[in-house]
Write a protein that holds these residues in place. Sequence first.
Motif, mmCIF file in Angstrom:
data_model
loop_
_atom_site.group_PDB
_atom_site.id
_atom_site.type_symbol
_atom_site.label_atom_id
_atom_site.label_comp_id
_atom_site.label_asym_id
_atom_site.label_seq_id
_atom_site.Cartn_x
_atom_site.Cartn_y
_atom_site.Cartn_z
ATOM 1 N N GLN A 122 58.328 15.539 44.268
ATOM 2 C CA GLN A 122 58.338 14.205 43.687
ATOM 3 C C GLN A 122 59.714 13.898 43.104
ATOM 4 O O GLN A 122 60.522 14.800 42.851
ATOM 5 N N ASN B 11 66.524 13.838 46.491
ATOM 6 C CA ASN B 11 65.211 13.945 47.122
ATOM 7 C C ASN B 11 65.275 13.793 48.640
ATOM 8 O O ASN B 11 64.567 14.485 49.377
ATOM 9 N N CYS C 248 56.022 19.395 41.645
ATOM 10 C CA CYS C 248 55.006 18.801 40.778
ATOM 11 C C CYS C 248 53.725 19.640 40.760
ATOM 12 O O CYS C 248 52.701 19.264 41.343
#
Length: 305
Positions: free
Chosen positions: A223, A201, A233
């Motif tokens: 996310q 991420n 998402c």
Amino acid sequence: MSKDNEKKDEKPNGNNGKKNQLTVQVRYQADTVTVETNVNASITSLLEKALIETQNNSVPKERFQLKLDGAVLDPHKKVNDYPIVDGSLLVLTLMAGGGGTKAICYSNEMDAVNIQFVDSEVTQQKFSEELAVFVQLKEEYRKKGILLLEQRYPDLFFAFVAPSLFPMPIAFAVRINFINYDVQPLSVKFVHPLTLEPVTNDQIPSRLRRKLEGSTQSQDLLQADSDQIPFFCIPGVREYHEHPYHNGDSWFLYRKKGGEGSLCFILDNLHLYGTSHLTSYLVQFNVHMQMPALGLSSNPQDLPL
């Protein structure tokens, strides 16, 4: 009374007078369909008709089961072996752990094991159809900064460039996976644009941000859970629908409705929230850094809803 008059007074049985015919309701996920059957038909025959009506006939029937009042119906029995009457409600469900003898397993660094339970020819056909639509629009997508890096069934790899910046950076890259599409939605995994290996991420400079309607705040559509594996998402993406927070938002509420979940739908939304609003570089300095960090930024007022 004469026999002729008796015949005139006779009323046909239900179902337009078709002897032994029944019309039952079959619920699958959020949808309920009507299925015609015969009291002497096998449960397997009824199951096959239910799969056609619910558009699941590309999946081996061994993956499914029918239930009446919570009890599983034996596929080797007949309809009249059960208290099934005209208008009865049956429930169609996937069998837990069922893969069928035709199941194909795909495994790579980004997935533990993916079971291909849909007929592979059907999935490959859908893969080819979705890719063909993209190819027709390839020049338009290229101008938006969407580049096809590699194609190898069941995966397509794309890079997303921020065209409003100079020099133009690759904001992120994704692998879009077609396993079991469109019984399951497409999977979107974030990868390194050169190695095509999965990234975490914190390695993605764009947060795929959107503006909240009626608010000055924004929301990150990129996310990740504690494993730091990023996912996009939004409804129509496999990782969204498989997340426990969204277990009430079934893929079948979106499937085949307005193009949601298609390849171009996903590309358009990755561009909309990921790169369309990027207009500047953000340089961050820290006394502990040997070199400044370079990020991507946008005007909050330019964020899409």
